[in-house]
Design a protein around this motif. Sequence first.
Motif, mmCIF file in Angstrom:
data_model
loop_
_atom_site.group_PDB
_atom_site.id
_atom_site.type_symbol
_atom_site.label_atom_id
_atom_site.label_comp_id
_atom_site.label_asym_id
_atom_site.label_seq_id
_atom_site.Cartn_x
_atom_site.Cartn_y
_atom_site.Cartn_z
ATOM 1 N N GLU A 1 0.840 -1.195 0.000
ATOM 2 C CA GLU A 1 0.000 0.000 0.000
ATOM 3 C C GLU A 1 0.879 1.251 0.000
ATOM 4 N N ASP A 2 0.494 2.246 -0.779
ATOM 5 C CA ASP A 2 1.190 3.534 -0.759
ATOM 6 C C ASP A 2 0.511 4.453 0.249
ATOM 7 N N LEU A 3 1.323 5.084 1.079
ATOM 8 C CA LEU A 3 0.836 6.088 2.030
ATOM 9 C C LEU A 3 1.555 7.390 1.686
ATOM 10 N N PRO A 4 1.013 8.153 0.749
ATOM 11 C CA PRO A 4 1.762 9.271 0.168
ATOM 12 C C PRO A 4 1.699 10.571 0.953
ATOM 13 N N GLY A 5 1.192 10.554 2.170
ATOM 14 C CA GLY A 5 0.986 11.801 2.895
ATOM 15 C C GLY A 5 2.229 12.463 3.441
ATOM 16 N N GLY A 6 3.385 11.842 3.339
ATOM 17 C CA GLY A 6 4.601 12.403 3.911
ATOM 18 C C GLY A 6 5.020 11.641 5.151
ATOM 19 N N THR A 7 6.133 12.042 5.737
ATOM 20 C CA THR A 7 6.668 11.372 6.916
ATOM 21 C C THR A 7 6.486 12.239 8.159
ATOM 22 N N LEU A 8 6.669 11.610 9.306
ATOM 23 C CA LEU A 8 6.626 12.355 10.558
ATOM 24 C C LEU A 8 7.748 13.390 10.591
ATOM 25 N N GLU A 9 8.879 13.074 9.989
ATOM 26 C CA GLU A 9 9.971 14.040 9.900
ATOM 27 C C GLU A 9 9.526 15.279 9.122
ATOM 28 N N ASP A 10 8.824 15.068 7.988
ATOM 29 C CA ASP A 10 8.286 16.201 7.222
ATOM 30 C C ASP A 10 7.360 17.044 8.096
ATOM 31 N N LEU A 11 6.496 16.360 8.833
ATOM 32 C CA LEU A 11 5.527 17.065 9.668
ATOM 33 C C LEU A 11 6.231 17.916 10.719
ATOM 34 N N LEU A 12 7.203 17.342 11.394
ATOM 35 C CA LEU A 12 7.895 18.067 12.464
ATOM 36 C C LEU A 12 8.750 19.200 11.921
ATOM 37 N N ASP A 13 9.157 19.069 10.646
ATOM 38 C CA ASP A 13 9.913 20.153 10.002
ATOM 39 C C ASP A 13 8.999 21.249 9.474
ATOM 40 N N GLY A 14 7.677 21.056 9.615
ATOM 41 C CA GLY A 14 6.730 22.069 9.201
ATOM 42 C C GLY A 14 6.220 21.944 7.796
ATOM 43 N N ASP A 15 6.487 20.804 7.158
ATOM 44 C CA ASP A 15 6.086 20.637 5.764
ATOM 45 C C ASP A 15 4.702 20.028 5.595
#
Length: 333
Positions: free
Chosen positions: A117-131
């Motif tokens: 399955e593809d989960l294309p929403g980004g990573t937790l690292e992206d989220l914490l970096d504000g992306d």
Amino acid sequence: MTVTRRTLTRADLTPLSRAALGRTPATVTRIRGGSKKGVYRLAFEDGTTAVAYVWSPDEDLWDAGPGDPRDPFSHASGLTLFTAAADRLAAAGVRTPRLLHADPTHTHLPADAALVEDLPGGTLEDLLDGDLPAVPKAAALERMAALLDTLHACTGPRFGKVAVVDNGGSSYGGSCAETVVERALSDLDELTAREPRVAAVHTRLTDWTRALAAQVRPRTERPALIHGELGGDHVRVTADGDLALIDIEGLMYFDVEWEHVFLRLRFGRHYDALRTEGLDEDRLRLYRLAMHLSLVAGPLRLLDVGDFHDPEFMRGIAEHNLGRVLTLLENAS
């Protein structure tokens, strides 16, 4: 030997896609990141996607060959490790991308392969970096802490890779701490030949490693289920803010302190939200030194054999962790 990756094409991955989904991808794109397997996003005409994992020697930048799974720190790559880890995480209630098809017989590619399955929403690292501004950081960290509680509450009868232990096998070494010490001393010996700054303090570092190990008391608790390399880049964020672990081949039963040392390194100022009570401070001190040594030796080894897409980044990791090793040594003197 230098490993050069050949990017797989739509024609290469179509047989796997058709076996798994009965469909031909419109496009195939390599996803950057992994150094042990090829990761490709398959996009279809209707806008849906899936991800292919390919465990080919041509995709493995470490040029390490098959690892001995009885060594908990051996090269964590391959479909067998992946499927065992996926099954164990599913049983534990920890989400990973859903396995759509596995091909251990090399029917569709000349290598172990799987479609997930593809989960294309980004990573937790992206989220914490504000992306990923749509997902609140505090809520994501709360979910991450809950995921860790669920993961670490699962235990095994012995330490070692899930694929070994869950099949009734056992690992080399008498304990988690002994295994960590053996690996740290091996990294030290390797680094002495590579890095003059380590060679200059090799005896002091060796003695200090052994002194830290001597302070670790035997443990009676069963080893916990840990990811092993749990940075924010190994956690996918779904559209509804749920979290899923990826790069799970290194899943093992081990001292939870090993996981927390890595979490602290990778999550930095966000680690306080993931901190837990009851960790063994003696183990943390030993494992912190061993982790830093590993994060010097590993990147330098990768740069020797691979074509990693950002060598300066990898050199930066090695240099930063070498600085931490030398600072810890001086503070201990």
